[in-house]
Design an enzyme around this catalytic site. Structure first.
Site, PDB file in Angstrom:
ATOM      1  CG  HIS A  66      -1.577  -1.434   1.349  1.00 58.03           C
ATOM      2  ND1 HIS A  66      -2.215  -1.470   2.873  1.00 58.03           N
ATOM      3  CD2 HIS A  66      -2.011  -2.357   0.567  1.00 58.03           C
ATOM      4  CE1 HIS A  66      -2.669  -2.869   2.706  1.00 58.03           C
ATOM      5  NE2 HIS A  66      -2.951  -3.083   1.181  1.00 58.03           N
ATOM      6  CE1 TYR A 129      -0.377   2.757  10.041  1.00 59.69           C
ATOM      7  CE2 TYR A 129       0.279   0.327  10.939  1.00 59.69           C
ATOM      8  CZ  TYR A 129      -0.630   1.435  10.288  1.00 59.69           C
ATOM      9  OH  TYR A 129      -1.724   1.025  10.159  1.00 59.69           O
TER      10      TYR A 129
END
EC number: 1.1.1.133
Length: 479
Positions: A66, A129
């Site tokens: 992605h 993240y």
């Protein structure tokens, strides 16, 4: 224990960060994100606004590829993963790949537009993240995907994909040949109705990623107009909007307008640029100085004489708070529309002999040259800060420029009568003070490889349609 270090990869902007991990029999500790130390080590200023964690219960869980509309900072809190990245951005590095195992002592900085994937090697794995933009359904529509098994990328998955756990969506992503590359963020020109705005529109007319907006679409002095405008698509904002009515700014209503546009409006753009991590290019003026110094360098402290100069100096200070900015300081701007050169040429044709001040000294700046310099700064990307940009050549007075206009228009330059500023404005009310010396030092912009036009050559070309000004690309100094 490893030392904190930032390492580059074959994908531009994709960085590997070695993290010191402190351990003892009880466990371990690390500074997973430490802005001050990491910036000093060479990491970009991520500016995270959201922290996400993907908990993966079993070995073989595989997610991706992605590319998302923000930058990411990836690490693991527990477990171990194999990370893989493919550059999906438009440009020469499209399709470049890199992979690296991520353990607690490794982090990865992933720039916008780079496809990201991982596979769990040791479970449970807490994959964390940081991102510098908030997730939304609209943002998700901007994702770009690549098939995990794309043969061009040829990622060597430690666990074969046929044995791994994948989502149905990830199995359906396109191959690289069918991926539309992620375009760069767009450029916004504010103040498109002015002389510089029109010049920038002309200079970037062949680009499809530039939007030029006039006041009716974005009034930077109006908080409601700013709030209604979507700045999210823009990675660069060029502020060509300003209140330049020097004399009118000395009157009560003009003073309010000058502060609203040149300070409050600039503040709105600074907030937008900061929120969206955009580069802000802002145009400043010689009026920030009192003119007692003959040649002004970029480091000279502001010392404005009048309201216009005060508002421009205040706007400059706001822009300088951004980490990524260019303040382009200029003087005596000439472009399409009403300006001093057009006025002198019209007077010459009408047979009017003007009196023009001869004790204000500076250089002309043509908007095409100013647009070229702005474009150059955004391509060359020198250090952020102030850059003086005017025409080159021997400084002249307004009277000297007027005489040149008369001569180049085929009229007697002696029809121009030089007078002092005091004589010219004697008996007139509401006149703003002018700096006597407006000449700007051009050494810094020249050091970046940009060669400004000679002001008299540019003046001749401006007045002669048969001799257009040389393209700025031809005037860039060899690096």
């Amino acid at each position: 224990m490893t030392e904190l270090a930032v390492r580059t990869t074959p994908i531009p902007g994709l960085l590997v960060i070695d993290l010191p991990v402190h351990g003892d029999p009880r466990g371990w500790f690390k500074e997973n994100w430490q802005r001050e130390k990491m910036l000093a080590a060479g990491l970009p200023d991520l500016g995270p606004v959201q922290n996400n964690i993907s908990f993966n219960q079993t070995v073989g869980v595989t997610r991706g590829i992605h590319a998302e509309p923000w930058d990411k900072y990836i690490s693991v809190a527990t477990g171990r993963v194999f990370g893989a990245w493919v550059d999906l951005r438009r440009g020469p590095s499209f399709g470049a790949t890199y992979w690296h195992e991520i353990t607690p002592d490794i982090a990865i900085y992933v720039p916008r537009g780079v496809g990201n994937a991982f596979q769990t090697l040791e479970a449970p794995a807490a994959y964390t993240y940081l991102v510098n933009a908030h997730w939304s359904a609209a943002a998700q529509e901007q994702y770009t995907f690549l098939h995990l098994a794309d043969e061009t990328a040829a990622i060597p998955w430690p666990i074969p994909l046929e044995q791994a756990e994948l989502s149905a969506k990830d199995r359906a992503h396109p191959l690289l040949a069918d991926v539309a590359p992620v375009p760069p963020r767009r450029t916004l020109v504010v103040g498109g109705g002015g002389q510089l705005g029109r010049a920038l529109a002309a200079w970037w007319s062949r680009r499809g990623d530039v939007d030029v907006v006039a006041r009716e679409h974005l009034d930077i002095a109006d908080a409601r107009s700013v709030a209604a405008f979507d700045f999210a698509p823009y990675g660069t904002i060029v502020n060509a909007a300003a209140c330049t009515a020097v004399d009118a700014s000395e009157a009560p209503e003009g003073r309010r307008t000058a502060w609203a546009v040149n300070v409050t409006g600039v503040g709105h753009l600074v907030e937008a640029a900061r929120a969206h991590r955009a580069t802000l290019v802002h145009v400043s003026s010689d009026y920030v100085f009192d003119g007692t110094i003959e040649v002004h360098g970029e480091n000279e402290p502001p010392s404005p004489l009048g309201v216009y100069g005060q508002t421009k100096a205040a706007g400059d200070q706001l822009v300088a708070t951004l980490p990524d900015h260019y303040i382009v300081r200029t003087s005596w701007v000439i472009g399409e529309g009403r300006n001093f050169v057009a006025t002198m040429a019209a007077l010459a044709e009408r047979g009017i002999d003007p009196a023009v001040v001869d004790d204000q000294i500076g250089r002309l700046t043509f908007t095409e040259d100013l647009a070229a310099a702005i474009d150059h700064l955004l391509v060359a990307r020198p250090a952020p800060g102030i850059y003086n940009v005017t025409g080159e050549g021997e400084p002249a007075s307004w009277a000297g420029i007027a005489a040149e206009v008369f001569a180049l228009s085929g009229h007697d330059p002696h029809r121009v009568t030089p007078v002092s500023t005091a004589e010219y404005y004697a008996g007139k009310d509401g006149i703003a003070p002018r700096p006597a010396h407006s000449t700007l030092d051009l050494a810094k912009i020249r050091a970046t490889g940009f060669v400004p036009l000679d002001q008299l050559t540019a003046l001749r070309d401006h007045l002669s349609s048969s001799h257009p000004a040389a393209p700025a690309e031809a005037r860039l100094a060899a690096s």
